[in-house]
Scaffold this motif. Structure first.
Motif, PDB file in Angstrom:
ATOM      1  N   GLY A 117      47.636  20.027 -27.902  1.00 56.97           N
ATOM      2  CA  GLY A 117      48.215  18.940 -28.695  1.00 56.97           C
ATOM      3  C   GLY A 117      47.184  18.072 -29.367  1.00 56.97           C
ATOM      4  O   GLY A 117      47.532  17.151 -30.105  1.00 56.97           O
ATOM      5  N   ALA A 118      45.890  18.373 -29.157  1.00 61.51           N
ATOM      6  CA  ALA A 118      44.833  17.540 -29.749  1.00 61.51           C
ATOM      7  C   ALA A 118      44.440  18.009 -31.140  1.00 61.51           C
ATOM      8  O   ALA A 118      43.869  17.238 -31.911  1.00 61.51           O
ATOM      9  CB  ALA A 118      43.603  17.542 -28.834  1.00 61.51           C
TER      10      ALA A 118
ATOM     11  N   TYR B 206      50.899   6.246 -26.700  1.00 59.91           N
ATOM     12  CA  TYR B 206      51.575   6.123 -27.995  1.00 59.91           C
ATOM     13  C   TYR B 206      52.312   4.798 -28.089  1.00 59.91           C
ATOM     14  O   TYR B 206      52.275   4.119 -29.120  1.00 59.91           O
ATOM     15  CB  TYR B 206      52.541   7.293 -28.164  1.00 59.91           C
ATOM     16  CG  TYR B 206      53.331   7.272 -29.453  1.00 59.91           C
ATOM     17  CD1 TYR B 206      52.804   7.793 -30.621  1.00 59.91           C
ATOM     18  CD2 TYR B 206      54.613   6.719 -29.493  1.00 59.91           C
ATOM     19  CE1 TYR B 206      53.521   7.762 -31.812  1.00 59.91           C
ATOM     20  CE2 TYR B 206      55.345   6.694 -30.674  1.00 59.91           C
ATOM     21  CZ  TYR B 206      54.783   7.209 -31.826  1.00 59.91           C
ATOM     22  OH  TYR B 206      55.491   7.180 -33.008  1.00 59.91           O
ATOM     23  N   LEU B 207      52.999   4.423 -26.999  1.00 57.90           N
ATOM     24  CA  LEU B 207      53.698   3.140 -26.985  1.00 57.90           C
ATOM     25  C   LEU B 207      52.720   1.988 -27.160  1.00 57.90           C
ATOM     26  O   LEU B 207      52.962   1.062 -27.953  1.00 57.90           O
ATOM     27  CB  LEU B 207      54.466   2.987 -25.673  1.00 57.90           C
ATOM     28  CG  LEU B 207      55.110   1.624 -25.426  1.00 57.90           C
ATOM     29  CD1 LEU B 207      56.220   1.362 -26.432  1.00 57.90           C
ATOM     30  CD2 LEU B 207      55.638   1.524 -24.004  1.00 57.90           C
ATOM     31  N   TRP B 208      51.608   2.027 -26.445  1.00 58.34           N
ATOM     32  CA  TRP B 208      50.624   0.952 -26.529  1.00 58.34           C
ATOM     33  C   TRP B 208      50.020   0.846 -27.935  1.00 58.34           C
ATOM     34  O   TRP B 208      49.825  -0.252 -28.458  1.00 58.34           O
ATOM     35  CB  TRP B 208      49.509   1.185 -25.508  1.00 58.34           C
ATOM     36  CG  TRP B 208      49.942   0.990 -24.084  1.00 58.34           C
ATOM     37  CD1 TRP B 208      51.038   0.317 -23.639  1.00 58.34           C
ATOM     38  CD2 TRP B 208      49.292   1.490 -22.909  1.00 58.34           C
ATOM     39  NE1 TRP B 208      51.109   0.354 -22.267  1.00 58.34           N
ATOM     40  CE2 TRP B 208      50.053   1.058 -21.795  1.00 58.34           C
ATOM     41  CE3 TRP B 208      48.155   2.252 -22.687  1.00 58.34           C
ATOM     42  CZ2 TRP B 208      49.693   1.370 -20.489  1.00 58.34           C
ATOM     43  CZ3 TRP B 208      47.792   2.565 -21.385  1.00 58.34           C
ATOM     44  CH2 TRP B 208      48.559   2.138 -20.299  1.00 58.34           C
ATOM     45  N   THR B 209      49.744   2.013 -28.525  1.00 62.08           N
ATOM     46  CA  THR B 209      49.048   2.011 -29.812  1.00 62.08           C
ATOM     47  C   THR B 209      49.984   1.739 -30.984  1.00 62.08           C
ATOM     48  O   THR B 209      49.678   0.914 -31.852  1.00 62.08           O
ATOM     49  CB  THR B 209      48.341   3.355 -30.021  1.00 62.08           C
ATOM     50  OG1 THR B 209      47.464   3.615 -28.920  1.00 62.08           O
ATOM     51  CG2 THR B 209      47.537   3.351 -31.309  1.00 62.08           C
ATOM     52  N   TYR B 210      51.137   2.411 -31.012  1.00 58.27           N
ATOM     53  CA  TYR B 210      52.011   2.331 -32.193  1.00 58.27           C
ATOM     54  C   TYR B 210      53.250   1.473 -31.956  1.00 58.27           C
ATOM     55  O   TYR B 210      53.947   1.150 -32.920  1.00 58.27           O
ATOM     56  CB  TYR B 210      52.405   3.741 -32.641  1.00 58.27           C
ATOM     57  CG  TYR B 210      51.205   4.572 -32.993  1.00 58.27           C
ATOM     58  CD1 TYR B 210      50.570   4.422 -34.212  1.00 58.27           C
ATOM     59  CD2 TYR B 210      50.673   5.483 -32.079  1.00 58.27           C
ATOM     60  CE1 TYR B 210      49.446   5.166 -34.529  1.00 58.27           C
ATOM     61  CE2 TYR B 210      49.550   6.234 -32.381  1.00 58.27           C
ATOM     62  CZ  TYR B 210      48.937   6.073 -33.607  1.00 58.27           C
ATOM     63  OH  TYR B 210      47.814   6.796 -33.923  1.00 58.27           O
ATOM     64  N   GLY B 211      53.520   1.120 -30.707  1.00 51.79           N
ATOM     65  CA  GLY B 211      54.597   0.182 -30.420  1.00 51.79           C
ATOM     66  C   GLY B 211      54.064  -1.223 -30.272  1.00 51.79           C
ATOM     67  O   GLY B 211      54.498  -2.157 -30.956  1.00 51.79           O
TER      68      GLY B 211
ATOM     69  N   ALA C 252      58.969  12.474 -39.789  1.00 53.53           N
ATOM     70  CA  ALA C 252      58.269  12.507 -41.072  1.00 53.53           C
ATOM     71  C   ALA C 252      56.768  12.405 -40.824  1.00 53.53           C
ATOM     72  O   ALA C 252      56.306  11.667 -39.954  1.00 53.53           O
ATOM     73  CB  ALA C 252      58.740  11.374 -41.968  1.00 53.53           C
ATOM     74  N   ILE C 253      56.001  13.162 -41.610  1.00 57.01           N
ATOM     75  CA  ILE C 253      54.542  13.133 -41.466  1.00 57.01           C
ATOM     76  C   ILE C 253      53.898  12.773 -42.794  1.00 57.01           C
ATOM     77  O   ILE C 253      54.492  12.930 -43.870  1.00 57.01           O
ATOM     78  CB  ILE C 253      53.993  14.483 -40.968  1.00 57.01           C
ATOM     79  CG1 ILE C 253      54.352  15.607 -41.949  1.00 57.01           C
ATOM     80  CG2 ILE C 253      54.495  14.796 -39.575  1.00 57.01           C
ATOM     81  CD1 ILE C 253      53.678  16.938 -41.626  1.00 57.01           C
TER      82      ILE C 253
ATOM     83  N   THR D 204      46.990  12.041 -36.107  1.00 59.89           N
ATOM     84  CA  THR D 204      46.465  11.284 -34.967  1.00 59.89           C
ATOM     85  C   THR D 204      47.603  10.733 -34.114  1.00 59.89           C
ATOM     86  O   THR D 204      47.575  10.828 -32.878  1.00 59.89           O
ATOM     87  CB  THR D 204      45.567  10.132 -35.456  1.00 59.89           C
ATOM     88  OG1 THR D 204      44.514  10.664 -36.260  1.00 59.89           O
ATOM     89  CG2 THR D 204      44.973   9.369 -34.281  1.00 59.89           C
ATOM     90  N   SER D 205      48.612  10.133 -34.747  1.00 54.97           N
ATOM     91  CA  SER D 205      49.711   9.551 -33.973  1.00 54.97           C
ATOM     92  C   SER D 205      50.544  10.634 -33.291  1.00 54.97           C
ATOM     93  O   SER D 205      51.017  10.450 -32.159  1.00 54.97           O
ATOM     94  CB  SER D 205      50.596   8.683 -34.868  1.00 54.97           C
ATOM     95  OG  SER D 205      51.271   9.465 -35.830  1.00 54.97           O
ATOM     96  N   LEU D 206      50.701  11.782 -33.945  1.00 55.09           N
ATOM     97  CA  LEU D 206      51.445  12.872 -33.313  1.00 55.09           C
ATOM     98  C   LEU D 206      50.694  13.407 -32.094  1.00 55.09           C
ATOM     99  O   LEU D 206      51.301  13.750 -31.076  1.00 55.09           O
ATOM    100  CB  LEU D 206      51.688  14.001 -34.312  1.00 55.09           C
ATOM    101  CG  LEU D 206      52.936  13.890 -35.188  1.00 55.09           C
ATOM    102  CD1 LEU D 206      53.064  15.112 -36.080  1.00 55.09           C
ATOM    103  CD2 LEU D 206      54.197  13.723 -34.347  1.00 55.09           C
ATOM    104  N   ALA D 207      49.356  13.501 -32.212  1.00 56.88           N
ATOM    105  CA  ALA D 207      48.563  13.948 -31.065  1.00 56.88           C
ATOM    106  C   ALA D 207      48.726  12.983 -29.899  1.00 56.88           C
ATOM    107  O   ALA D 207      48.857  13.399 -28.740  1.00 56.88           O
ATOM    108  CB  ALA D 207      47.094  14.079 -31.460  1.00 56.88           C
TER     109      ALA D 207
END
Length: 894
Positions: A782-783, A594-599, A743-744, A582-585
């Motif tokens: 990419g999804a 990605y920044l908003w969600t994981y940063g 890493a995954i 999910t995060s890679l997508a």
């Protein structure tokens, strides 16, 4: 020298006492006419208090009330009955005599009211008497009137209820009684009784007429007007009044505006109980009893109890940390189960106190009076008792909203917001009248709900109707205001309907006020900034917002589009963490997201603890849990495992797994109502059965695993040593995408391993609709990354496995719902190149919105410009594609 003033309202009483203190008139007493009669009657007699009457009526509902039995349990009955009895008493009506003389149709209702009156009187304190009884007792002691009262002045009244008129006439024969009218209307019966009337000429204030956009705009203009008077030195707060015939419609607006403006505003008719901390505590308790236990409701109740009930002060601020955050805890049994295990944040004394609270709340709504007595104190308990008098426990949310408390601001040092009747009795030099519409002033007469016109004539029951009182009050305010009167009405009501103008509205030129006008004196800080854009533009927040808006609409990429400095620590930290599919997508399709969600760790809030439907994500998680438990049951229960199970064995294991998952989910997560929940479980069973019975050949000596963690996934940390030993690999071993340093980790839905030949089959279940015929996307822009990533993880972690088949399985697609990845190695090579490109781009500071930002279900769309799909993406899309040229090609791939 002793002197007595008969006053009409609490405002007039407060003003009379303050003026007497200023003038040092020690012999002056200010009383209402009912208290005057009670004082003369002696024997500690007192008039019937409205709250006591409602309480007595609430108790009397247990008796046989004849025709009223069918409605006595309805919310509002106590209030309506109290109003009806009060009208009858003030009109000096004898209900039993009226019943005896009434027609048969009306007699049953009057008999019922007579029974209710007798039952209520029997339950009232012996010292409380009806108005007629007080008058009779007072008339027998007229000889003490001169000693008790001295000269009597009736101040600020334009009328008096019929029951008091004989009393006033008798008093005028033994003491000096004056009717201080000033410019007010003098009723004819006063002159008939030959009571001396003190009159004065009417004032000639400046009268202005205004028209506003809405009731809220009226309130705003009123506060602007008050501010202008104070700022210009024209008036002091105690000289300003704002009034309406019935002020409740504007209360919320004035409450907010008084807070915003910083001006002390005294609500003469009282403030809503729910705006006080005590009222909020009663509301929290009522909500919990009406809607049941829940995580959020209990948090709110305890937070308020800690501040208002000393017994709960021992609770630590973070007591809720011991609770599972995702569990709604909708039943007392769930709470007892959790509280039975003490922890560091929930020591034994705290757990015992919380268990007592849960047991108390579990008594239920029917025991609301007892629960209130156990949990509430002082003012909050008084509010609770009063709400239960007003209606049954089932109507607590309604009755609490109607309760009012006396305003703590002193009217002698504040602007007042008042009913017109109160202002007519105690005028001020500067007055603003609101709500002069055809519906609101004068108010329309209404029939009494218990004694309608066909039973007792309205002229008999209510000789002083509200529309007549409104006309007298308006006339009085105009005549007694000395300096300025502003008459205002709203062109439209709160629902947007056009208002007619009141017949009382002065026939003078009117000023049409616009909502967005620039006032000379703003009501408060926010109003000032709204009216003066040049001041707002100087604020740093405004400058930043304007710059952002310009950048969003400029054909260039800026910091407001997602450009940041290279190697930002927040981005580096996010990339160094283990990535999921999910995060890679998100990284590949929407770097800014990605920044908003994981940063920034932005998360979508949970909308409801009791959802009406199961969200797609929750549905998918349930389906995966059911599939996992079913496969594990078959693997451990059959000699050949899942690969040899027939439909009957699968169905048996599936039913058992579904029951366990459903029960576990009900304890931990919010679920829809029972009917909808059962329907969703049926859907999950059907999909799971279709997925598990999908026709395909088993691998030789097949072993099957479900929800297998890899790459250090957090679920692996919770596994016991025995559970880890049964897995085909070490779940904590790192897995890194070749050539990227990324890493995954994650969890594979199902893995089938062959006992011979080094073959493996990876299955990822999808609960949605299949992509359609002749469509088998590889990366899907990419999804869709699970097949590629999981195939690589199996090859990297399983020694001896050379042939890995990776596929998606859509149970809703039937026999055509299987989508296999034709060349996992080539897909991984392509994916690794794009992951490496994305990593380089965001480390360089290019965190720009990609194709994923335009997804229909992007939960972060609120942070994008308004109407982004119509303009922003069209303007910025080519610029983004050019800036991240090595990543953008992915977004167009299948």
């Amino acid at each position: 020298m002793r002197e007595t003033i008969i006053i009409h309202s609490r405002l007039a009483w407060s003003a009379a006492r303050a003026q007497a203190a200023i003038e040092r008139r020690h012999g002056l007493q200010a009383l209402s006419v009912e208290h005057l009669a009670a004082r003369l009657a002696g024997g500690f007699l007192r008039p019937i208090d409205s709250d006591a009457l409602k309480a007595a009526i609430a108790e009397a509902k247990t008796a046989d009330l004849g025709e009223l039995n069918g409605i006595k349990g309805l919310p509002g009955f106590s209030r309506a009955a109290a109003q009806t009895l009060s009208k009858a008493w003030l009109a000096n009506l004898d209900l039993p005599r009226l019943a005896a003389d009434a027609a048969p149709m009306a007699r049953s209702r009057l008999d019922a009211l007579g029974r209710l009156e007798a039952e209520a009187l029997r339950r009232l304190p012996p010292s409380m008497r009806r108005p007629g009884d007080l008058v009779a007792a007072a008339l027998s002691r007229l000889c003490y009137a001169r000693t008790l009262f001295g000269r009597i002045s009736v101040n600020g009244r334009t009328e008096m209820s019929p029951v008091w008129r004989p009393f006033l006439a008798a008093l005028s024969e033994v003491v000096e009684v004056r009717w201080i009218a000033g410019p007010r209307h003098v009723p004819s019966w006063v002159r008939d009784l030959r009571i001396p009337v003190v009159e004065a000429p009417a004032s000639a204030p400046e009268i202005q007429c205004e028209s506003c956009a809405s009731p809220r705009h009226e309130a705003l203009e009123a506060m602007r007007w008050a501010r202008s008077l104070l700022a210009g030195g024209l008036a002091r707060p105690e000289e300003i009044a704002i009034a309406a015939a019935s002020p409740e419609e504007w209360d919320d607006h004035f409450l907010a505006l008084s807070e915003m403006s910083g001006l002390d505003l005294h609500f003469v008719h009282g403030r809503k109980a729910l705006i006080t901390p005590e009222g909020q505590l009663t509301a929290a308790l009522a909500e919990l009893l009406l809607r049941g236990l829940s995580h959020a409701r209990m948090n709110r109740l305890i937070a308020l109890l800690r501040r208002q009930n000393s017994a709960y002060e021992i609770l630590p601020r973070d007591w809720q940390r011991a609770l599972p955050q995702d569990a709604p805890l909708l039943a007392a049994a769930n709470w007892r189960e959790i509280l039975a295990v003490p922890s560091e944040s929930l020591p034994a004394p705290v757990a015992e106190l919380l268990c007592e609270l849960v047991d108390t709340l579990a008594l239920g709504l029917k025991q609301a009076p007892e629960i209130g007595e156990l949990l509430l104190r002082d003012r909050s308990l008084a509010i609770w008792r009063k709400a239960l008098i007003e209606g049954p426990p089932e109507a607590l949310d309604v009755t609490l909203a109607t309760l009012r408390l006396h305003d703590e601001f002193s009217p002698q040092a504040s602007i007042i917001w008042a009913p017109a009747a109160a202002l007519a009795a105690e005028p001020r030099p500067f007055v603003r009248l609101l709500g002069l519409t055809s519906r609101a002033w004068p108010r329309r007469p209404t029939e009494d709900p218990l004694l309608p016109n066909h039973i007792v004539s309205a002229d008999l029951l209510d000789p002083l109707p509200v529309h007549g009182a409104d006309r007298r009050d308006f006339d009085t305010v105009i005549k007694t205001t000395t300096l300025q009167v502003i008459c205002s009405y709203a062109r439209r009501d709160a629902q947007g309907r056009i208002n007619g103008v009141s017949p009382l509205y002065p026939k003078l030129p009117r000023v049409y006020r616009q909502r967005a006008r620039i006032p000379q004196h703003a009501a408060g800080w926010s109003d000032r900034l709204f009216a003066r854009p040049f001041e707002f533009e100087a604020l740093p927040a405004a400058q930043s917002a304007l710059a952002c808006w310009i950048d969003w609409h400029t054909e260039r990429l800026t910091a407001h589009d997602g450009l940041i400095r290279a190697n930002h620590p927040l981005v580096v930290a996010a990339l160094d963490r283990r990535q999921s599919a999910t995060s890679l997508a998100k990284l590949l399709r929407d770097p800014l997201g990605y920044l908003w969600t994981y940063g920034f760790r932005w998360e979508e809030p949970q909308e409801s603890e009791e959802p009406l439907q199961l969200e797609p994500l929750a549905f998918g998680n349930l389906l995966h849990s059911v599939l996992e438990q079913t496969v594990n049951r078959l693997e451990s229960g059959l000699s050949g495992g899942f690969g040899t199970a027939d439909a009957a064995a699968i169905a048996e294991a599936l039913n058992s797994a579904l029951a366990d998952v459903a029960a576990q989910n009900e304890r931990r997560c919010p679920v829809p109502p029972p009917v909808l929940w059962r329907r969703k479980l049926q859907d999950i069973r059907a999909l799971a059965f279709a997925a598990l019975t999908f026709r395909e050949e088993a691998l030789p000596d097949q072993r099957s695993f479900a929800e297998i963690p890899f790459g250090g996934d957090p679920r692996a940390e919770a596994l016991s040593a025995d559970a880890r030993a049964r897995l085909p690999w070490d779940p904590m071993q790192p897995v890194v995408i070749p050539g990227t340093g990324v890493a995954i980790g994650g969890s594979i839905d199902r893995l089938d391993l062959s006992g011979v030949g080094g073959r493996a089959r990876v299955t990822d279940y999808k609960s949605g609709k299949p992509p359609g015929m002749n469509k088998n996307p590889v990366l899907k822009g990419g999804a869709e990354l699970q097949r590629c990533l999981y195939a690589y993880a199996v090859r990297a972690l399983s020694a001896g496995v050379n042939d890995v088949e990776a596929r998606l399985l859509y149970p809703k697609g039937g026999d055509g719902g299987l989508y296999a990845l034709s060349d996992p190695g080539q897909a991984l090579e392509q994916l690794a190149a794009f992951v490496d490109a994305a990593r380089r781009q965001i480390l360089a500071g290019n965190l720009l919105p990609g194709a994923g930002a335009q997804d229909a279900f992007n939960d972060l769309a609120f942070a994008l410009p308004g109407g982004a799909k119509e303009s922003y993406f069209e303007l910025k899309g080519p610029l983004v594609a050019e800036r991240v040229a090595d990543l953008a090609p992915l977004w167009g791939t299948e």
